[in-house]
Design an enzyme around this catalytic site. Structure first.
Site, PDB file in Angstrom:
ATOM      1  NE  ARG A  24       3.624  -6.126  24.405  1.00 27.02           N
ATOM      2  CZ  ARG A  24       3.441  -5.613  25.605  1.00 27.02           C
ATOM      3  NH1 ARG A  24       4.444  -5.574  26.455  1.00 27.02           N
ATOM      4  NH2 ARG A  24       2.272  -5.145  25.950  1.00 27.02           N
ATOM      5  CB  SER A 116       3.186  -2.032  25.939  1.00 26.23           C
ATOM      6  OG  SER A 116       2.865  -1.350  27.115  1.00 26.23           O
ATOM      7  CG  HIS A 117       6.350  -1.548  28.865  1.00 24.25           C
ATOM      8  ND1 HIS A 117       5.125  -2.164  28.739  1.00 24.25           N
ATOM      9  CD2 HIS A 117       7.189  -2.481  29.327  1.00 24.25           C
ATOM     10  CE1 HIS A 117       5.237  -3.418  29.124  1.00 24.25           C
ATOM     11  NE2 HIS A 117       6.483  -3.640  29.479  1.00 24.25           N
ATOM     12  CG  ASP A 287       2.841   2.562  28.275  1.00 25.63           C
ATOM     13  OD1 ASP A 287       1.895   3.353  28.095  1.00 25.63           O
ATOM     14  OD2 ASP A 287       2.731   1.327  28.130  1.00 25.63           O
ATOM     15  CG  ASP A 289       0.485   0.966  24.845  1.00 26.03           C
ATOM     16  OD1 ASP A 289       1.286   1.192  25.765  1.00 26.03           O
ATOM     17  OD2 ASP A 289      -0.373   0.068  24.915  1.00 26.03           O
ATOM     18  CG  ASP A 291      -1.329   0.534  28.233  1.00 23.38           C
ATOM     19  OD1 ASP A 291      -0.158   0.962  28.273  1.00 23.38           O
ATOM     20  OD2 ASP A 291      -1.612  -0.640  27.923  1.00 23.38           O
ATOM     21  NE  ARG A 292       3.133  -1.016  31.477  1.00 25.24           N
ATOM     22  CZ  ARG A 292       4.062  -1.860  31.854  1.00 25.24           C
ATOM     23  NH1 ARG A 292       5.214  -1.415  32.329  1.00 25.24           N
ATOM     24  NH2 ARG A 292       3.869  -3.154  31.755  1.00 25.24           N
ATOM     25  CB  THR A 356      -0.076 -10.533  35.797  1.00 23.47           C
ATOM     26  OG1 THR A 356       0.369 -10.607  37.144  1.00 23.47           O
ATOM     27  CG2 THR A 356       0.650  -9.424  35.067  1.00 23.47           C
ATOM     28  CD  GLU A 375      -2.094  -5.468  35.411  1.00 19.79           C
ATOM     29  OE1 GLU A 375      -1.647  -6.609  35.610  1.00 19.79           O
ATOM     30  OE2 GLU A 375      -2.120  -4.949  34.289  1.00 19.79           O
ATOM     31  CB  SER A 377       2.948  -3.317  35.780  1.00 20.14           C
ATOM     32  OG  SER A 377       1.601  -3.626  35.458  1.00 20.14           O
ATOM     33  CE  LYS A 388      -1.309  -1.392  31.256  1.00 21.14           C
ATOM     34  NZ  LYS A 388      -1.227  -2.851  31.227  1.00 21.14           N
TER      35      LYS A 388
HETATM   36  C1  G1P Z   1       3.499  -6.637  32.312  1.00 20.48           C
HETATM   37  C2  G1P Z   1       2.929  -6.242  33.642  1.00 20.48           C
HETATM   38  C3  G1P Z   1       1.444  -6.475  33.661  1.00 20.48           C
HETATM   39  C4  G1P Z   1       0.801  -5.716  32.490  1.00 20.48           C
HETATM   40  C5  G1P Z   1       1.474  -6.096  31.187  1.00 20.48           C
HETATM   41  C6  G1P Z   1       0.963  -5.271  30.022  1.00 20.48           C
HETATM   42  O1  G1P Z   1       3.277  -7.993  32.089  1.00 20.48           O
HETATM   43  O2  G1P Z   1       3.550  -6.951  34.700  1.00 20.48           O
HETATM   44  O3  G1P Z   1       0.919  -6.040  34.876  1.00 20.48           O
HETATM   45  O4  G1P Z   1      -0.564  -6.014  32.396  1.00 20.48           O
HETATM   46  O5  G1P Z   1       2.875  -5.895  31.300  1.00 20.48           O
HETATM   47  O6  G1P Z   1       1.205  -3.897  30.193  1.00 20.48           O
HETATM   48  P1  G1P Z   1       4.404  -9.109  32.342  1.00 20.48           P
HETATM   49  O7  G1P Z   1       5.593  -8.709  31.525  1.00 20.48           O
HETATM   50  O8  G1P Z   1       4.711  -9.056  33.793  1.00 20.48           O
HETATM   51  O9  G1P Z   1       3.753 -10.395  31.925  1.00 20.48           O
HETATM   52 ZN    ZN Z   2       1.347  -0.018  27.468  1.00 21.50          ZN
END
Ligand code: G1P
Ligand code: ZN
Length: 561
Positions: A24, A116-117, A287, A289, A291-292, A356, A375, A377, A388
């Site tokens: 990313r 992602s988010h 989120d 994409d 998955d959240r 994680t 998770e 998150s 997820k």
């Molecule tokens: C974060 C979340 C983790 C999740 C990941 C991808 O990662 O804490 O649980 O799997 O985003 O969505 P982190 O930024 O903490 O490494």
């Molecule tokens: Zn995501």
């Protein structure tokens, strides 16, 4: 006509290291000449001989730069001997849908275009993630290989003349270097929706929303202008017959409307506000994409993700899929609240604590030892795919409400009455300077091997805790023996309370410190208390032990969940 392929000279870029979930970076970084091509070549090269004749799925969350990246990937797949690319229409596929398609069509893997988010747009972030043939994110062994190749890369292969229209579903055949090459543009939602209809009892959920046996449940689903929009439209409006005003922000936008597409109490504040007004009984957001997820009850009653996965695990009899497969085991990531552990104990199934990142669940699922996991998150899912899955989580919740004929809040109250309540909070300090954060983690790491810390009493006000254990979390994968070290410093108290520190592995710049605090309460009088009030003493202790304010210079976190 056979299209020609070319080998282009390049040089390595620093930092093409996949993090918790792929590479990313800022869009501007990906737009540098050769940058995206380099990373894509590293993915294809890391597949080794398996790339020749393979089928790969490509798609993403619709953010800015996604279409351009799709085009580059198709041209590079063609030149690297891939036989077929299945690409989402207009490049759109949610992350769970990529996983679903990889598994359904038994492809060799896929490339997911998402950050992602993280926010999107020309001045925000982009991301590329590789998923393997089980449909899940590539494990460390593969991502390490990708990173190694990225440090030595001198050339990449591309077929620049290949012109492919991905705006309509259908199959296009090409001849590339005298070999056949196929691009199949797939409907972005069809396979996923079909699968959800196998997993859940759609007529029962429809009955709940339309009130066939009681008052209808009014829902508010907020797609936050992310990729879930078309899925929400198809599932909630067309399949489940929800009224048009029960879905919002369902048009995917390249910049998510300028917002942070992250379903939590801070960034999904508009959902929280609308839910507080009391008109809706169930609210959810996803989120970028897909998955959240975040689940809210009437008047914005907040379900922590750690509780959400525990509740789903406790109510599998409401979901046809689990009636068929049974529940093989449960799991959570290490910082996630331990509510699910209690469900596992009661049900007599294994529970796993992994580092994680969703990639750590895949092996356990493939080995038939894990059915449901989550998770903190806002990630919840099961072995139906290897990612997820936000929409799956919402459908799981609606299934529970349909069968139990009750409210979100009541489901939680019943759950806590059975198991007690694991209060949980996470503080995020985003975009801090890296060096002092690394220093803070180094000091915590040193503390974790200092045996004199165990037995120490920590107190704030009249709350006292005794340290039972401190370590920097390590995980040996029970299936392939892979070892993941230094996954976060955790301080465990004798009463089961704990706090954890780790640095984010998904940020695109600077450092993000995550502090996780959890306290278990068995006294029913505490269950309805405000989590922040209950956790305050332990939060203060964690801040003082870590010297976080000194290191980060921050008085307050950016986000509290
Ligand atoms: C974060 C979340 C983790 C999740 C990941 C991808 O990662 O804490 O649980 O799997 O985003 O969505 P982190 O930024 O903490 O490494
Ligand atoms: Zn995501």
């Amino acid at each position: 006509m056979s299209l020609a392929c070319y080998t282009k000279a390049t040089r390595p870029f620093q930092g093409q290291k996949p993090g918790t979930s792929g590479l990313r970076k800022a869009v501007k970084v990906f737009q540098q000449e050769h940058y995206t091509e380099n990373f894509v070549q590293c993915i294809l090269s890391a597949m080794g001989g398996a790339v020749t004749g393979s089928t790969l799925v490509v798609g993403g969350d619709g953010r800015y730069f996604g279409k351009k990246a799709c085009d580059t990937i198709i041209k590079m797949c063609a030149a690297n001997g891939v036989r077929k690319v299945m690409v989402g229409q207009d490049g759109i596929l949610s992350t769970p849908c990529v996983s679903c398609i990889i598994r359904k069509y038994k492809t060799n893997g896929g490339i997911v275009l998402t950050a992602s988010h993280n926010p999107g747009g020309p001045n925000a972030d982009f991301g590329i993630k590789f998923n393997i043939s089980n449909g899940g994110p590539a494990p460390d062994g593969v991502t390490n290989k990708i990173f190694e190749i990225s440090q030595e890369i001198v050339e990449y292969r591309i077929c620049p003349e290949l012109k492919c229209d991905i705006s309509k579903p259908g199959t296009q055949e090409f001849v590339v270097d005298h070999r056949p090459f196929t691009v199949e543009v797939v409907d972005s939602v069809k396979d996923y929706v079909e699968y959800m209809k196998e997993i859940f009892d759609f007529p029962a959920i429809k009955g709940l929303l339309q009130g066939t046996s009681g008052p209808p449940l009014k829902v508010l689903i907020n797609a936050m202008h992310g990729v879930t929009g078309p899925y929400v439209k198809r599932i909630f409006l067309e399949e489940l017959g929800a009224s048009p005003d029960s879905v919002v922000n369902i048009v995917p936008l390249e910049d998510f409307g300028g917002h942070h597409p992250d379903p939590n109490l801070t960034y999904a504040a508009d959902l929280v506000k609308a839910m507080k007004e009391g008109e809706y009984g169930f609210g959810a957001a996803f989120d970028g994409d897909g998955d959240r997820n975040m689940i809210l009850g009437h008047k914005a009653f907040f379900v922590t993700p750690s509780d959400s996965v525990a509740v789903i695990a406790n109510n599998t009899d409401c979901i046809p899929y689990f009636k068929k497969t049974g529940v093989k085991g449960l799991a959570r990531s290490m910082p996630t609240g331990c509510a699910i552990d209690r469900v596992a104990t009661k049900k007599g199934v294994e529970v796993f604590e992994v580092p994680t990142g969703w990639k750590y669940f895949g092996n356990l699922m493939d080995a038939g030892r894990l059915s449901i996991c989550g998770e903190e998150s806002f990630g919840t899912g099961s072995d139906h795919i290897r990612e997820k899955d936000g929409i799956w989580a919402v459908l799981a919740w609606l299934s529970i409400l349909a069968v139990r004929n009750t409210t979100v809040e009541q489901v939680l109250l019943d759950h806590w009455a059975t198991y007690g309540r694991n209060f949980f909070t996470r503080y995020d300090y985003e975009n801090c300077e890296s060096a002092p954060c690394n220093q803070m983690m180094a000091e915590l790491d040193a503390m974790s091997s200092d045996s004199s810390v165990v037995g120490k009493e920590l107190s704030h006000g009249d709350k006292r805790y005794t340290v039972a254990k401190i370590d920097n979390f390590e995980y040996t994968d029970p299936i392939d023996g892979a070892l993941a070290k230094k996954q976060g410093v955790r301080v465990l108290m004798t009463d089961g309370s704990r706090f954890v520190f780790r640095l984010s592995g998904t940020g695109s710049s600077g450092a993000t410190v995550r502090m996780y605090v959890e306290s278990y309460e068995s006294d029913p009088a505490t269950f309805t208390k405000d989590a922040q009030d209950v956790l305050k003493p332990l939060v203060e202790i964690a801040l003082s032990v870590s010297k976080l304010k000194q290191f980060t210079g921050r008085d307050k976190p950016t986000v509290i969940t």
